[in-house]
Write a protein that holds these residues in place. Sequence first.
Motif, PDB file in Angstrom:
ATOM      1  N   ILE A  68       0.844  -1.193   0.000  1.00  0.00           N
ATOM      2  CA  ILE A  68       0.000   0.000   0.000  1.00  0.00           C
ATOM      3  C   ILE A  68       0.882   1.246   0.000  1.00  0.00           C
ATOM      4  O   ILE A  68       1.804   1.354   0.790  1.00  0.00           O
ATOM      5  N   THR A  69       0.598   2.179  -0.914  1.00  0.00           N
ATOM      6  CA  THR A  69       1.412   3.395  -0.984  1.00  0.00           C
ATOM      7  C   THR A  69       0.945   4.405   0.059  1.00  0.00           C
ATOM      8  O   THR A  69      -0.107   4.231   0.682  1.00  0.00           O
ATOM      9  N   GLU A  97      -2.440   5.750  -0.844  1.00  0.00           N
ATOM     10  CA  GLU A  97      -3.492   4.771  -0.584  1.00  0.00           C
ATOM     11  C   GLU A  97      -3.780   4.675   0.915  1.00  0.00           C
ATOM     12  O   GLU A  97      -4.932   4.499   1.331  1.00  0.00           O
ATOM     13  N   THR A 102      -9.911   5.066  -8.776  1.00  0.00           N
ATOM     14  CA  THR A 102      -8.821   4.152  -9.148  1.00  0.00           C
ATOM     15  C   THR A 102      -8.047   3.705  -7.910  1.00  0.00           C
ATOM     16  O   THR A 102      -7.711   2.526  -7.759  1.00  0.00           O
ATOM     17  N   HIS A 103      -7.784   4.665  -7.000  1.00  0.00           N
ATOM     18  CA  HIS A 103      -7.085   4.304  -5.756  1.00  0.00           C
ATOM     19  C   HIS A 103      -7.884   3.256  -4.983  1.00  0.00           C
ATOM     20  O   HIS A 103      -7.321   2.285  -4.484  1.00  0.00           O
ATOM     21  N   LYS A 124     -10.051   1.142  -6.125  1.00  0.00           N
ATOM     22  CA  LYS A 124      -9.994  -0.119  -6.872  1.00  0.00           C
ATOM     23  C   LYS A 124      -8.655  -0.829  -6.608  1.00  0.00           C
ATOM     24  O   LYS A 124      -8.613  -2.027  -6.344  1.00  0.00           O
ATOM     25  N   ASN A 125      -7.563  -0.040  -6.645  1.00  0.00           N
ATOM     26  CA  ASN A 125      -6.232  -0.630  -6.441  1.00  0.00           C
ATOM     27  C   ASN A 125      -6.072  -1.176  -5.019  1.00  0.00           C
ATOM     28  O   ASN A 125      -5.452  -2.218  -4.810  1.00  0.00           O
ATOM     29  N   GLN A 132      -7.792  -4.415  -4.824  1.00  0.00           N
ATOM     30  CA  GLN A 132      -7.008  -5.437  -5.529  1.00  0.00           C
ATOM     31  C   GLN A 132      -5.831  -5.903  -4.674  1.00  0.00           C
ATOM     32  O   GLN A 132      -5.592  -7.098  -4.510  1.00  0.00           O
ATOM     33  N   LYS A 133      -5.126  -4.926  -4.093  1.00  0.00           N
ATOM     34  CA  LYS A 133      -3.938  -5.277  -3.317  1.00  0.00           C
ATOM     35  C   LYS A 133      -4.294  -6.061  -2.057  1.00  0.00           C
ATOM     36  O   LYS A 133      -3.561  -6.955  -1.642  1.00  0.00           O
ATOM     37  N   HIS A 138       6.279   0.835  -6.935  1.00  0.00           N
ATOM     38  CA  HIS A 138       5.535  -0.322  -6.442  1.00  0.00           C
ATOM     39  C   HIS A 138       5.059  -1.176  -7.610  1.00  0.00           C
ATOM     40  O   HIS A 138       4.587  -0.641  -8.614  1.00  0.00           O
ATOM     41  N   SER A 167       2.475  -4.727  -8.204  1.00  0.00           N
ATOM     42  CA  SER A 167       1.731  -5.803  -7.568  1.00  0.00           C
ATOM     43  C   SER A 167       1.010  -6.627  -8.615  1.00  0.00           C
ATOM     44  O   SER A 167       0.776  -6.159  -9.732  1.00  0.00           O
ATOM     45  N   THR A 170       5.171   8.710  -6.920  1.00  0.00           N
ATOM     46  CA  THR A 170       4.914   7.280  -6.769  1.00  0.00           C
ATOM     47  C   THR A 170       4.568   6.710  -8.133  1.00  0.00           C
ATOM     48  O   THR A 170       3.702   7.232  -8.838  1.00  0.00           O
ATOM     49  N   GLN A 187       3.471   3.199 -10.061  1.00  0.00           N
ATOM     50  CA  GLN A 187       2.988   1.849  -9.797  1.00  0.00           C
ATOM     51  C   GLN A 187       2.690   1.088 -11.076  1.00  0.00           C
ATOM     52  O   GLN A 187       2.175   1.658 -12.040  1.00  0.00           O
ATOM     53  N   ILE A 214       0.364  -2.130 -11.673  1.00  0.00           N
ATOM     54  CA  ILE A 214      -0.526  -3.079 -11.014  1.00  0.00           C
ATOM     55  C   ILE A 214      -1.101  -4.027 -12.068  1.00  0.00           C
ATOM     56  O   ILE A 214      -1.784  -3.590 -13.003  1.00  0.00           O
ATOM     57  N   TYR A 224      -3.610  -6.441 -13.196  1.00  0.00           N
ATOM     58  CA  TYR A 224      -4.937  -6.997 -12.948  1.00  0.00           C
ATOM     59  C   TYR A 224      -5.122  -8.265 -13.779  1.00  0.00           C
ATOM     60  O   TYR A 224      -4.257  -8.625 -14.572  1.00  0.00           O
ATOM     61  N   GLU A 241      -2.321  -1.760 -15.097  1.00  0.00           N
ATOM     62  CA  GLU A 241      -2.530  -0.342 -14.801  1.00  0.00           C
ATOM     63  C   GLU A 241      -1.191   0.299 -14.439  1.00  0.00           C
ATOM     64  O   GLU A 241      -0.461  -0.211 -13.603  1.00  0.00           O
ATOM     65  N   MET A 257       0.326   3.739 -12.972  1.00  0.00           N
ATOM     66  CA  MET A 257      -0.117   4.956 -12.293  1.00  0.00           C
ATOM     67  C   MET A 257       1.101   5.762 -11.870  1.00  0.00           C
ATOM     68  O   MET A 257       1.997   5.233 -11.222  1.00  0.00           O
ATOM     69  N   ILE A 273      -2.904   7.996 -15.260  1.00  0.00           N
ATOM     70  CA  ILE A 273      -3.282   6.589 -15.138  1.00  0.00           C
ATOM     71  C   ILE A 273      -3.445   6.022 -16.541  1.00  0.00           C
ATOM     72  O   ILE A 273      -4.212   6.550 -17.344  1.00  0.00           O
ATOM     73  N   MET A 309      -4.097   2.357 -18.767  1.00  0.00           N
ATOM     74  CA  MET A 309      -4.474   0.947 -18.664  1.00  0.00           C
ATOM     75  C   MET A 309      -4.252   0.272 -19.999  1.00  0.00           C
ATOM     76  O   MET A 309      -4.661   0.780 -21.040  1.00  0.00           O
TER      77      MET A 309
END
Lengths: 210, 237
Positions: free
Chosen positions: A151-152, A155, A184-185, A187-188, A191-192, B136, B138, B173, B175, B177, B179, B184, B186, B230, B232
């Motif tokens: 988690i950032t 977030e 979006t945050h 949603k992320n 997900q995380k 980051h 994930s 930051t 990222q 991610i 899915y 994604e 970001m 962002i 995608m």
Amino acid sequence: MGEKIQLVIADDHKLFIEGLQSILDNHPEVEIADIAENGKELLEIVRKKKPDVVLLDINMPVINGLEALKYLKREFGQIKVIMLSTYNEEHVVEKAKAQGANGYLLKNVNKADLIQTINLVHLGQSCFPYRLPAKQGLPGISDGFLEQSNITKREGEILQLIKTGLTNQQMSEQLHLSIYTVETHRKNIMQKLKLRNPAELMKFIISNNL
Amino acid sequence: MGVVFETVVISFGILYRYNLFKREKERLAFELEINKTQTTLQLIATQEAERKRIAEDLHDALGGNLASIKMNIQNMAPGNTQLSTVVGLLDKASEDVRSISHNLMPPEFSETNLKDLLANYYNQLNNRGSVRFNFHTSGIDRRFNKIDELMIYRIVSELTNNILKHSHATEATIQLIYYEEYLEIMAEDNGVGIAPQISDGIGLKNIQSRVNYLGGKINIHSNSFGTTIIAMVNYKK
């Protein structure tokens, strides 16, 4: 004789070899036993001369340095190998380390460092470029669990605001973000944390006492 | 009567020809689209191959020569201050060659996974730059082929360059991610936002066209508190 560290250099760059030769010429501790211009030649020379240390350029024709390293380590495990490279990339260094290199030098090394590295590696030590530790925690949030979930910082802020019951609209105003960004945050985060719906998220926030 | 019949037959004839032309036109348009995609692909592949060649030449030939010059000079006159200035300049030149060539093409790109490359990239930036980058990832990576990964790498580094050059941010930051169906990307920074005259600048256009090439979409939000971008990108079936 016999006392000096026997060194074989493998590099296809003539000017560089000349530089090395001029530095190591008449050196009290190190002696250049032979020079190879490619990986194939190196394997033949090593077979014949059985040196103590090999200085091995990563970037060579015919058989490149990392390939040659693999062969060397398989067939002559006792010979110490120092990789020479213009690459300072962590993943290149890691690759050399993984394939059994004893040391790693950048080609624009200083004279003193070169000789010290040869000596240390000959004595059985490993010599790799020093790296600054990269990992840093999240300022403000010291929760190990959140950190583990990747988690950032932002977030983390969103989680705090969700907890206080703010809507996406209110969050976007407070954080100066667009609604789409806030969504979006969210949603992320879901997900995380592997959560499926807002109720689970709320439960998660409460039960983890965020 | 005969005239009416003739008119009807001719009308049918014309309609038939018209439909034929229409179908032919659609077929051609479709082929053109395919050709365009293939040409773009070829163009990108050629451009990337050229970049790789230049990066390697720079790094190996010029970088190697600079290292050799240093090696030779060091033994000339130990303790000579003028020479140590020259050695310092050589170190600077080596560092420049390295960063230019790595910007063109990261070394060992095809053998290294994207996560590691980017982690390394941000480590190096954090060691010298003025912006603190938090990187980051994930989810499960390695869902793209190497050409597409290179494209993603270029998107991310272009985003990063924009932050470094224009944002005046202190922290950012980035990222990735992964899915189930898409990736994604970001990028957030706490800078001053994108100036209106830059909002259609070359950097953003480059990002946009690469995202388009990958069949993805992008959303940009910017104000005086910072910028969030962002993107995608769907995985290929």
